[in-house]
Scaffold this active site. Structure first.
Site, PDB file in Angstrom:
ATOM      1  N   ARG A   1      58.885   3.437  38.655  1.00 15.90           N
ATOM      2  CA  ARG A   1      58.145   3.734  39.880  1.00 15.90           C
ATOM      3  C   ARG A   1      58.603   5.022  40.568  1.00 15.90           C
ATOM      4  O   ARG A   1      57.795   5.768  41.109  1.00 15.90           O
ATOM      5  CB  ARG A   1      58.337   2.541  40.821  1.00 15.90           C
ATOM      6  CG  ARG A   1      57.339   2.457  41.882  1.00 15.90           C
ATOM      7  CD  ARG A   1      57.459   1.138  42.594  1.00 15.90           C
ATOM      8  NE  ARG A   1      56.643   0.103  41.978  1.00 15.90           N
ATOM      9  CZ  ARG A   1      56.543  -1.123  42.463  1.00 15.90           C
ATOM     10  NH1 ARG A   1      57.224  -1.468  43.525  1.00 15.90           N
ATOM     11  NH2 ARG A   1      55.773  -2.006  41.876  1.00 15.90           N
TER      12      ARG A   1
ATOM     13  N   HIS B   1      56.237   3.552  46.695  1.00 18.92           N
ATOM     14  CA  HIS B   1      55.224   3.111  45.717  1.00 18.92           C
ATOM     15  C   HIS B   1      54.274   4.279  45.486  1.00 18.92           C
ATOM     16  O   HIS B   1      53.860   4.937  46.441  1.00 18.92           O
ATOM     17  CB  HIS B   1      54.464   1.902  46.270  1.00 18.92           C
ATOM     18  CG  HIS B   1      53.690   1.153  45.230  1.00 18.92           C
ATOM     19  ND1 HIS B   1      52.585   1.693  44.605  1.00 18.92           N
ATOM     20  CD2 HIS B   1      53.861  -0.069  44.694  1.00 18.92           C
ATOM     21  CE1 HIS B   1      52.113   0.810  43.734  1.00 18.92           C
ATOM     22  NE2 HIS B   1      52.870  -0.265  43.764  1.00 18.92           N
TER      23      HIS B   1
ATOM     24  N   ARG C   1      64.092  -0.456  42.091  1.00 19.12           N
ATOM     25  CA  ARG C   1      63.697  -1.831  41.772  1.00 19.12           C
ATOM     26  C   ARG C   1      62.607  -1.869  40.706  1.00 19.12           C
ATOM     27  O   ARG C   1      61.630  -1.126  40.775  1.00 19.12           O
ATOM     28  CB  ARG C   1      63.188  -2.520  43.035  1.00 19.12           C
ATOM     29  CG  ARG C   1      62.647  -3.904  42.821  1.00 19.12           C
ATOM     30  CD  ARG C   1      62.193  -4.493  44.130  1.00 19.12           C
ATOM     31  NE  ARG C   1      61.070  -3.789  44.691  1.00 19.12           N
ATOM     32  CZ  ARG C   1      59.801  -4.164  44.537  1.00 19.12           C
ATOM     33  NH1 ARG C   1      59.490  -5.236  43.839  1.00 19.12           N
ATOM     34  NH2 ARG C   1      58.827  -3.472  45.095  1.00 19.12           N
TER      35      ARG C   1
ATOM     36  N   GLU D   1      53.422  -4.521  34.274  1.00 19.47           N
ATOM     37  CA  GLU D   1      53.645  -3.476  35.277  1.00 19.47           C
ATOM     38  C   GLU D   1      54.652  -2.465  34.742  1.00 19.47           C
ATOM     39  O   GLU D   1      55.318  -2.717  33.725  1.00 19.47           O
ATOM     40  CB  GLU D   1      54.141  -4.085  36.594  1.00 19.47           C
ATOM     41  CG  GLU D   1      53.020  -4.800  37.350  1.00 19.47           C
ATOM     42  CD  GLU D   1      53.424  -5.424  38.669  1.00 19.47           C
ATOM     43  OE1 GLU D   1      52.516  -5.703  39.455  1.00 19.47           O
ATOM     44  OE2 GLU D   1      54.619  -5.642  38.907  1.00 19.47           O
TER      45      GLU D   1
ATOM     46  N   HIS E   1      57.862   1.622  50.451  1.00 14.71           N
ATOM     47  CA  HIS E   1      57.396   0.301  50.007  1.00 14.71           C
ATOM     48  C   HIS E   1      58.481  -0.769  50.054  1.00 14.71           C
ATOM     49  O   HIS E   1      58.210  -1.905  50.433  1.00 14.71           O
ATOM     50  CB  HIS E   1      56.873   0.452  48.572  1.00 14.71           C
ATOM     51  CG  HIS E   1      56.303  -0.780  47.979  1.00 14.71           C
ATOM     52  ND1 HIS E   1      55.210  -1.436  48.529  1.00 14.71           N
ATOM     53  CD2 HIS E   1      56.648  -1.505  46.873  1.00 14.71           C
ATOM     54  CE1 HIS E   1      54.913  -2.496  47.782  1.00 14.71           C
ATOM     55  NE2 HIS E   1      55.786  -2.574  46.785  1.00 14.71           N
TER      56      HIS E   1
HETATM   57  P1  FAD Z   1      59.187 -10.770  54.431  1.00 16.38           P
HETATM   58  O1  FAD Z   1      58.156 -11.412  53.617  1.00 16.38           O
HETATM   59  O2  FAD Z   1      58.937  -9.394  54.898  1.00 16.38           O
HETATM   60  O3  FAD Z   1      59.443 -11.697  55.701  1.00 16.38           O
HETATM   61  C1  FAD Z   1      60.291 -11.274  56.743  1.00 16.38           C
HETATM   62  C2  FAD Z   1      60.111 -12.211  57.904  1.00 16.38           C
HETATM   63  O4  FAD Z   1      61.095 -11.958  58.910  1.00 16.38           O
HETATM   64  C3  FAD Z   1      58.780 -12.076  58.616  1.00 16.38           C
HETATM   65  O5  FAD Z   1      58.340 -13.380  58.925  1.00 16.38           O
HETATM   66  C4  FAD Z   1      59.123 -11.323  59.894  1.00 16.38           C
HETATM   67  O6  FAD Z   1      58.258 -11.573  60.964  1.00 16.38           O
HETATM   68  C5  FAD Z   1      60.486 -11.896  60.175  1.00 16.38           C
HETATM   69  N1  FAD Z   1      61.346 -11.097  61.035  1.00 16.38           N
HETATM   70  C6  FAD Z   1      61.700  -9.804  60.901  1.00 16.38           C
HETATM   71  N2  FAD Z   1      62.561  -9.468  61.887  1.00 16.38           N
HETATM   72  C7  FAD Z   1      62.749 -10.563  62.638  1.00 16.38           C
HETATM   73  C8  FAD Z   1      63.514 -10.851  63.787  1.00 16.38           C
HETATM   74  N3  FAD Z   1      64.279  -9.936  64.400  1.00 16.38           N
HETATM   75  N4  FAD Z   1      63.480 -12.090  64.317  1.00 16.38           N
HETATM   76  C9  FAD Z   1      62.698 -13.045  63.755  1.00 16.38           C
HETATM   77  N5  FAD Z   1      61.953 -12.830  62.665  1.00 16.38           N
HETATM   78  C10 FAD Z   1      61.978 -11.601  62.112  1.00 16.38           C
HETATM   79  N6  FAD Z   1      57.164  -7.754  45.469  1.00 16.38           N
HETATM   80  C11 FAD Z   1      56.975  -8.347  44.284  1.00 16.38           C
HETATM   81  O7  FAD Z   1      57.916  -8.884  43.700  1.00 16.38           O
HETATM   82  N7  FAD Z   1      55.731  -8.364  43.719  1.00 16.38           N
HETATM   83  C12 FAD Z   1      54.660  -7.795  44.323  1.00 16.38           C
HETATM   84  O8  FAD Z   1      53.563  -7.843  43.798  1.00 16.38           O
HETATM   85  C13 FAD Z   1      54.853  -7.148  45.564  1.00 16.38           C
HETATM   86  N8  FAD Z   1      53.816  -6.539  46.192  1.00 16.38           N
HETATM   87  C14 FAD Z   1      54.015  -6.033  47.435  1.00 16.38           C
HETATM   88  C15 FAD Z   1      52.929  -5.499  48.128  1.00 16.38           C
HETATM   89  C16 FAD Z   1      53.085  -5.034  49.421  1.00 16.38           C
HETATM   90  C17 FAD Z   1      51.910  -4.459  50.161  1.00 16.38           C
HETATM   91  C18 FAD Z   1      54.353  -5.090  50.036  1.00 16.38           C
HETATM   92  C19 FAD Z   1      54.558  -4.600  51.438  1.00 16.38           C
HETATM   93  C20 FAD Z   1      55.449  -5.599  49.345  1.00 16.38           C
HETATM   94  C21 FAD Z   1      55.280  -6.075  48.043  1.00 16.38           C
HETATM   95  N9  FAD Z   1      56.351  -6.598  47.339  1.00 16.38           N
HETATM   96  C22 FAD Z   1      56.140  -7.176  46.133  1.00 16.38           C
HETATM   97  C23 FAD Z   1      57.653  -6.761  47.974  1.00 16.38           C
HETATM   98  C24 FAD Z   1      57.769  -8.208  48.456  1.00 16.38           C
HETATM   99  O9  FAD Z   1      56.541  -8.610  48.985  1.00 16.38           O
HETATM  100  C25 FAD Z   1      58.831  -8.358  49.515  1.00 16.38           C
HETATM  101  O10 FAD Z   1      60.035  -7.760  49.091  1.00 16.38           O
HETATM  102  C26 FAD Z   1      59.090  -9.827  49.787  1.00 16.38           C
HETATM  103  O11 FAD Z   1      57.900 -10.467  50.151  1.00 16.38           O
HETATM  104  C27 FAD Z   1      60.114  -9.955  50.890  1.00 16.38           C
HETATM  105  O12 FAD Z   1      60.167 -11.294  51.296  1.00 16.38           O
HETATM  106  P2  FAD Z   1      61.127 -11.666  52.486  1.00 16.38           P
HETATM  107  O13 FAD Z   1      60.895 -13.107  52.761  1.00 16.38           O
HETATM  108  O14 FAD Z   1      62.481 -11.207  52.199  1.00 16.38           O
HETATM  109  O15 FAD Z   1      60.600 -10.770  53.714  1.00 16.38           O
HETATM  110  C1  SIN Z   2      52.426  -3.835  43.149  1.00 18.81           C
HETATM  111  O1  SIN Z   2      51.611  -4.753  43.031  1.00 18.81           O
HETATM  112  O2  SIN Z   2      52.271  -2.716  42.685  1.00 18.81           O
HETATM  113  C2  SIN Z   2      53.674  -4.097  43.899  1.00 18.81           C
HETATM  114  C3  SIN Z   2      54.615  -4.776  43.027  1.00 18.81           C
HETATM  115  C4  SIN Z   2      55.974  -4.703  43.601  1.00 18.81           C
HETATM  116  O3  SIN Z   2      56.192  -4.064  44.622  1.00 18.81           O
HETATM  117  O4  SIN Z   2      56.864  -5.308  43.000  1.00 18.81           O
END
Ligand code: FAD
Ligand code: SIN
Length: 526
Positions: free
Chosen positions: A288, A242, A384, A126, A349
């Site tokens: 990015r 993104h 990032r 990437e 993103h």
């Molecule tokens: P999340 O997975 O967002 O989970 C947050 C949780 O908190 C959810 O369950 C939500 O319901 C809950 N929540 C929120 N507020 C409250 C509240 N007030 N009370 C109770 N629950 C609450 N990163 C990479 O490293 N590689 C990738 O390929 C990549 N691709 C991505 C593609 C997309 C489309 C997106 C959107 C993001 C991508 N990212 C990627 C970023 C990465 O997915 C996220 O940064 C990561 O998953 C965050 O994980 P998390 O557990 O911190 O938050």
């Molecule tokens: C992507 O697959 O382009 C997202 C990767 C990332 O957000 O880290």
């Protein structure tokens, strides 16, 4: 469990108090819960939608780790620091990159199946990574594989999970976080749980922007909760856009992974010109922020809403195998990636800023931890590196849980000497009523988006302050989320206005240069 005076409490079979209350059930929350459960702790996971609704499940590209031959944690560290444009905390990034392989092993132990080729783990490439080092699963459904593996394991292990339950206040007594007030949306009641410790794992705030890859749950609640209870929040001016989200009329925004460019896809403008070589020597694989700004600029030239992504040098079978979800989604929209160029545009993103933590997930409020996208550990700096976020969640969640159970007490995170609070902006009365979510999203997209100016930011900051003062007490999920987004919007716009330079994802057309004077962080504390 104690009832909130403002609402009745139904009969409860669950204990009154948990060793650990985890808010959020993405990778950060579930991994932290599983780790704490292994230590024998009683754990409650409260999550505001169903267990699997989180950014995590939509992650496509994968998770970065220097596990390939010829690669090294040092090389991964250098790329992370380079992408972060002068603001990466080197010690945190060293931890991130050197502990990556062990955390991948944990995920495998928890049931995650990464893709393999010829008996070896398959590694994708990437933008701004100097080596192929992205582990993926199901081709482009890495996040779904992780989310489903962890959530089913948490259920099998008997971790207490409350779905449709939203945290709306962290209660602090004598300077320590001691309880969380939760709103059960199905029963329409508030319940307060006491907790030995609290982990915020609520993800980012992408929903604050009109165009975003983030799911509906990403409304910045954890950042607002932490700020509201006195914790510090840092780097809020840095939102990552993104460059390539699918843009079609009447279709939801859908991410086209950077890994597609990693496999050779090229970007073209409306005149059919491949434009990225004009902007950066790494062209489509530039950092990015540079690709997103270039696409934004090319779109602005013709007053359109997209540029075109071309991977037609790959055939349909190859694309369907490597990117099954993306290929199928485009096909459903009438586009065959092996023949057609795909209309794409930048989209909000990733929230690089968040609740300030040390390398053990501790915030400045004892008893309150933050892990995952809600946290600001300093590993991303101003921009990032792709696929470092899934990695950050597990590396720092592991360390946070270890911190909870370690005997010796390490020094807590000291408050920052130059933290500031959100300014009062009572002088202007320009908003006649409390805002609708759509108004807020449009305002943030046009005034605090990819290209910013003092004028636009000042207008947004004033309006947001006004909205905040007009908002009635939050009483349901929608109003609680709105309250969070207004607080996050204020933190983002005030910080972006203060930072009079351009750095990483923060671009000010009135201050287009990077300034050494601004090689520092902006911290807010109520
Ligand atoms: P999340 O997975 O967002 O989970 C947050 C949780 O908190 C959810 O369950 C939500 O319901 C809950 N929540 C929120 N507020 C409250 C509240 N007030 N009370 C109770 N629950 C609450 N990163 C990479 O490293 N590689 C990738 O390929 C990549 N691709 C991505 C593609 C997309 C489309 C997106 C959107 C993001 C991508 N990212 C990627 C970023 C990465 O997915 C996220 O940064 C990561 O998953 C965050 O994980 P998390 O557990 O911190 O938050
Ligand atoms: C992507 O697959 O382009 C997202 C990767 C990332 O957000 O880290």
């Amino acid at each position: 469990m104690t009832s909130d005076p403002s609402s009745p409490v139904g009969a409860q079979a669950t204990p009154q108090r948990f060793d650990l209350v985890v808010v959020g059930s993405g990778i950060a929350g579930l991994y932290a819960a599983l780790q704490a459960h292994e230590h024998g702790a009683s754990v409650l996971v409260a999550t505001k939608g169903t267990i699997d609704e989180a950014s995590t499940r939509y992650a496509q590209g994968g998770i970065a780790a220097a596990v390939g031959s010829g690669d090294s944690p040092d090389s991964h560290l250098r790329d992370t620091i380079e992408a972060g444009a002068g603001l990466v905390d080197e010690e945190a990034a060293r931890i991130l990159t050197s502990e990556a392989a062990d955390r991948i092993a944990d995920l495998v132990r928890y049931g995650v199946n990464f893709d393999a080729a010829d008996g070896e783990v398959a590694l994708g490439r990437e933008g701004a990574h100097s080596a192929p080092r992205i582990l993926h699963a199901g081709g482009d459904s890495t996040g779904l594989e992780i989310e489903l593996s962890l959530s089913s394991l948490a259920r099998r292990e008997g971790v207490t999970i409350r779905e449709h339950t939203l945290a709306d206040r962290v209660i602090v007594e004598d300077g320590r976080a001691v309880a969380v007030r939760l709103y059960d949306a199905l029963r329409d009641e508030r319940v307060t749980y006491e907790a030995g410790n609290i982990v915020l794992a609520t993800g980012g705030a992408g929903q604050i922007y009109r165009v975003t890859t983030n799911p509906q749950v990403s409304t910045g609640d954890g950042i607002a909760l932490a700020y509201g209870c006195g914790a510090e929040v840092m780097d809020m001016e840095f939102t990552q856009f993104h460059p390539t989200a699918l843009r079609l009329p009447e279709r939801p925004i859908f991410l086209i992974s950077e890994a597609v460019r990693g496999e050779g896809a090229l970007l073209y403008n409306a005149q059919g010109e491949r434009f990225m070589p004009r902007y950066h020597e790494q062209a489509e694989l530039a950092p990015r922020d540079i690709v997103a700004r270039a696409a934004h600029c090319e779109i602005g030239e013709v007053d359109g809403d997209h540029v075109l992504l071309d991977i037609t040098h790959r055939d349909a079978d190859w694309l369907a195998a490597r990117f099954p979800t993306i290929y199928r989604t485009c096909l459903d929209a009438g586009l065959d990636m092996s023949k057609d160029r795909i209309p794409v545009s930048p989209a909000a993103h990733y929230t690089m800023g968040g609740v300030r933590t040390n390398s053990r997930g501790e915030t400045t409020v004892p008893g309150l931890f933050a892990v995952g996208e809600v946290a600001c550990t300093g590993v991303h700096g101003a921009n990032r590196l792709a696929s470092n976020s899934l990695l950050e969640t597990v590396v720092f969640a592991k360390r946070a849980v270890e911190r909870l159970f370690e005997g010796a007490v390490s020094p807590p995170l000291e408050p920052s000497p130059d933290a500031r609070s959100l300014p009062r902006r009572e002088d202007c009365v320009i908003a006649p009523q409390a805002p609708q979510a759509e108004e807020l999203r449009e305002l943030m997209w046009s005034n605090a988006g990819i290209v910013r100016t003092r004028l636009g930011l000042a207008e947004a900051a004033t309006l947001l302050a006004e909205w905040q003062s007009l908002m009635p007490p939050a009483h349901d999920r929608t109003s609680m989320e709105m309250r969070s987004m207004v607080v996050c919007g204020r933190l983002m716009t005030e910080a972006a206005m203060l930072r009079e330079e351009s750095r990483g994802a923060h671009y000010r057309s009135d201050f287009p240069e990077t300034s050494d004077e601004w090689r520092r962080h902006l911290v807010f504390r109520q």
